[in-house]
Scaffold this motif. Sequence first.
Motif, PDB file in Angstrom:
ATOM      1  N   UNK A 161       0.829  -1.204   0.000  1.00 33.23           N
ATOM      2  CA  UNK A 161       0.000   0.000   0.000  1.00 33.23           C
ATOM      3  C   UNK A 161       0.868   1.261   0.000  1.00 33.23           C
ATOM      4  N   UNK A 162       2.024   1.231   0.652  1.00 36.01           N
ATOM      5  CA  UNK A 162       2.916   2.389   0.624  1.00 36.01           C
ATOM      6  C   UNK A 162       3.377   2.682  -0.799  1.00 36.01           C
ATOM      7  N   UNK A 163       3.752   1.641  -1.549  1.00 37.55           N
ATOM      8  CA  UNK A 163       4.165   1.850  -2.935  1.00 37.55           C
ATOM      9  C   UNK A 163       3.015   2.420  -3.764  1.00 37.55           C
ATOM     10  N   UNK A 164       1.793   1.913  -3.538  1.00 34.25           N
ATOM     11  CA  UNK A 164       0.629   2.420  -4.276  1.00 34.25           C
ATOM     12  C   UNK A 164       0.344   3.870  -3.915  1.00 34.25           C
ATOM     13  N   UNK A 165       0.350   4.200  -2.636  1.00 35.16           N
ATOM     14  CA  UNK A 165       0.058   5.575  -2.223  1.00 35.16           C
ATOM     15  C   UNK A 165       1.132   6.531  -2.738  1.00 35.16           C
ATOM     16  N   UNK A 166       2.385   6.109  -2.680  1.00 36.58           N
ATOM     17  CA  UNK A 166       3.478   6.938  -3.193  1.00 36.58           C
ATOM     18  C   UNK A 166       3.261   7.220  -4.674  1.00 36.58           C
ATOM     19  N   UNK A 167       2.880   6.188  -5.429  1.00 37.72           N
ATOM     20  CA  UNK A 167       2.663   6.353  -6.868  1.00 37.72           C
ATOM     21  C   UNK A 167       1.532   7.327  -7.141  1.00 37.72           C
ATOM     22  N   UNK A 168       0.438   7.238  -6.372  1.00 37.37           N
ATOM     23  CA  UNK A 168      -0.697   8.128  -6.600  1.00 37.37           C
ATOM     24  C   UNK A 168      -0.352   9.572  -6.256  1.00 37.37           C
ATOM     25  N   UNK A 169       0.562   9.776  -5.315  1.00 33.64           N
ATOM     26  CA  UNK A 169       0.963  11.137  -4.946  1.00 33.64           C
ATOM     27  C   UNK A 169       1.943  11.700  -5.972  1.00 33.64           C
ATOM     28  N   UNK A 170       2.884  10.892  -6.452  1.00 32.07           N
ATOM     29  CA  UNK A 170       3.836  11.368  -7.461  1.00 32.07           C
ATOM     30  C   UNK A 170       3.134  11.602  -8.798  1.00 32.07           C
ATOM     31  N   UNK A 171       2.307  10.627  -9.234  1.00 36.63           N
ATOM     32  CA  UNK A 171       1.379  10.795 -10.364  1.00 36.63           C
ATOM     33  C   UNK A 171       2.052  11.215 -11.668  1.00 36.63           C
ATOM     34  N   UNK A 172       3.207  10.630 -11.990  1.00 37.66           N
ATOM     35  CA  UNK A 172       3.848  10.942 -13.265  1.00 37.66           C
ATOM     36  C   UNK A 172       4.770   9.790 -13.640  1.00 37.66           C
ATOM     37  N   UNK A 173       4.594   9.284 -14.872  1.00 40.00           N
ATOM     38  CA  UNK A 173       5.386   8.134 -15.318  1.00 40.00           C
ATOM     39  C   UNK A 173       6.855   8.500 -15.483  1.00 40.00           C
ATOM     40  N   UNK A 174       7.131   9.710 -15.989  1.00 37.28           N
ATOM     41  CA  UNK A 174       8.527  10.107 -16.198  1.00 37.28           C
ATOM     42  C   UNK A 174       9.247  10.285 -14.868  1.00 37.28           C
ATOM     43  N   UNK A 175       8.541  10.840 -13.873  1.00 34.22           N
ATOM     44  CA  UNK A 175       9.152  10.966 -12.557  1.00 34.22           C
ATOM     45  C   UNK A 175       9.498   9.581 -11.997  1.00 34.22           C
ATOM     46  N   UNK A 176       8.564   8.644 -12.136  1.00 37.80           N
ATOM     47  CA  UNK A 176       8.830   7.287 -11.660  1.00 37.80           C
ATOM     48  C   UNK A 176       9.989   6.643 -12.397  1.00 37.80           C
ATOM     49  N   UNK A 177      10.075   6.871 -13.718  1.00 35.05           N
ATOM     50  CA  UNK A 177      11.181   6.299 -14.497  1.00 35.05           C
ATOM     51  C   UNK A 177      12.515   6.893 -14.055  1.00 35.05           C
ATOM     52  N   UNK A 178      12.524   8.198 -13.720  1.00 33.83           N
ATOM     53  CA  UNK A 178      13.765   8.807 -13.230  1.00 33.83           C
ATOM     54  C   UNK A 178      14.201   8.188 -11.905  1.00 33.83           C
ATOM     55  N   UNK A 179      13.239   7.941 -11.013  1.00 36.25           N
ATOM     56  CA  UNK A 179      13.580   7.279  -9.748  1.00 36.25           C
ATOM     57  C   UNK A 179      14.123   5.879 -10.004  1.00 36.25           C
ATOM     58  N   UNK A 180      13.521   5.166 -10.955  1.00 38.39           N
ATOM     59  CA  UNK A 180      14.024   3.837 -11.292  1.00 38.39           C
ATOM     60  C   UNK A 180      15.420   3.886 -11.868  1.00 38.39           C
ATOM     61  N   UNK A 181      15.681   4.878 -12.737  1.00 36.51           N
ATOM     62  CA  UNK A 181      17.015   5.022 -13.329  1.00 36.51           C
ATOM     63  C   UNK A 181      18.050   5.333 -12.256  1.00 36.51           C
ATOM     64  N   UNK A 182      17.693   6.218 -11.327  1.00 38.96           N
ATOM     65  CA  UNK A 182      18.620   6.537 -10.235  1.00 38.96           C
ATOM     66  C   UNK A 182      18.894   5.306  -9.388  1.00 38.96           C
ATOM     67  N   UNK A 183      17.863   4.495  -9.135  1.00 35.25           N
ATOM     68  CA  UNK A 183      18.053   3.268  -8.360  1.00 35.25           C
ATOM     69  C   UNK A 183      18.980   2.306  -9.086  1.00 35.25           C
TER      70      UNK A 183
END
Length: 598
Positions: A318-340
């Motif tokens: 649920x934390x991952x889901x809530x975080x995703x709904x708050x960030x709400x942008x695919x490119x932002x998520x991809x940048x976090x994945x790239x940094x990881x």
Amino acid sequence: MSIVPLRKVTLLGSSRDIPRTLKGLQALGCMHLVPLDAAAPRSVGAAEAQGTKKARTALRFLLGAPAQRRQVEYDEDFDFDAVATEALAVRRRRRRVQARIDELEARIREVEPWGHFVLPPLDEMAGQRLWFYVVPHYLKRRMEPGALPWQVVHRDNRSEYVVLISPSEPPPEAMPVQRSRVGVVPLDELRRALASAESNLEDLQAQRWSLTRWGSLLIRNLARSDDLAARTRAREQLLREDGVFAVQGWVPVPELARLSAFAEEEGLACVHSEPAHDEAPPVLLSNPPPLEPGEDLVRFYQIPGYRDWDPSPVVYISFALFFAMILADAAYGALLGLLTLVLWPRMGAEPSSRRLRRMFMAIAAASTAYGVLVGSYFGAAPPEGSHLARVHLVDATDFASMMPLSIGIGVAHLVLANLITAWIRRRQWSALAPIGWCLVLIGGFIAYLGARTAGLSSLGIGLVVVTFFTSQRPLTGPGAFFLRIVDGLFAWTRISKAFGDTLSYLRLFALGLSSASLAVTFNRLGTEVMGNGLGIPLVLGLLVLILGHGLNILLGIVGGVVHGLRLNVIELYNWSIFDEGTSFRAFRHKALSVRDVE
């Protein structure tokens, strides 16, 4: 995905076998020790604790050196105390020298504008003295030195450097500023002292670099010192009487066989029992590796009680889901994945960092997936008719759809918490009370969606169930039955809590909307600054886009962490976690690493 069941184990043996037994238990590493002799004196006192602290300080100092020598792996000539003492001595001298350098540099900056001069002796000045003032240009007209002779000896773009001659300090009204305390040490002497101090600092840096070769052995011996201190503390917790000792602790059920084999091998009597009703054993969480990061999230706030349930998988997902709904942008998520991915090799040294990188990747994947669903890529929508447009299923700015979605997620989250509570209490009639609250939550949500009859019916049935099955009073007669009803009616006060907790999940929509709105705003600002030109407008426009989206990502991460955790540890916990536990800490060898020391 559970709290590991524990057994209380007591080992009995001859007092002469205490050292060997403690070493063996430390090697097994499966027992959480329980003090049996609470009145025993604590021999691990301030001196030993201070010694360990000094050794850690010395090790951090050496590991922080900008360059490291090749590590010595053989300890025949290694003196742990001597190396730690020498490292701390170098650290102290280095601090003193660095403070002296800072002082000299500040003094030189003050004296340099006045130039090189040597103050003559007072008897050569006929009783006169020199007084120095740094006067800003805008205050020069307020100078009133009167008959005192004065001279401007230096100017810069901000101030004039004025020297007055007077046998005593001029009155405050004579000058618009306080006098400067230049001192009697000439500039050349200050510079020589600075050069000498810098040379001393280089020598100390060389000594520090030389000592870094002992880093690995310091870590190894510090771990041994910690192990010895742990055995000393464990020895104090033993119960000794008439040549016999007893050691007691909590052991995971899967480890009982190993412990029993150890006891038999060492000639120890071994007795184990289940936890009594009034005992509160420590809590050991056990999850498969993909779900282990949830344990860190749970420990961050509160460990559940031993008789509660393990919320870490639910909190993690649920934390991952809530975080995703708050960030709400695919490119932002991809940048976090790239940094990881960039940091992936560096985060693989320790189990804790490996769990952390799995958590980061889960958050990045969820954020990217949800961003695809809402069709946001740095705030821009995908082109019409594209593949990405076809999977754009959620409009993050649509109040009519996002409010029910957010509330529905909240209802599902709280219903899940109550269902788990009901399962934990499945052998009691009170298990029906959380089922009643599930009906209340679902009924209220259905009524909100428009099915008022079905919703109010579910809500009413739920309240009836809550009324009759909330209380756990023994049913001994009509009076007890009446009190049970009263307890159930008092439970109705949680209706407002259920309403408020459900509405708390609207923050998912609100924060997601703000993130999307900021992204669109920064895109518009950047486009307006760039216009259709090149050169400086293009650079400024790109700068607006980079800084704007960077700020939005940072705000999204902060909001995702704070509110993603809050909805779990406040709302979820309040409906399903009723006790606070303590972490299971095995009596085992300490394996130190660089991360532990830092």
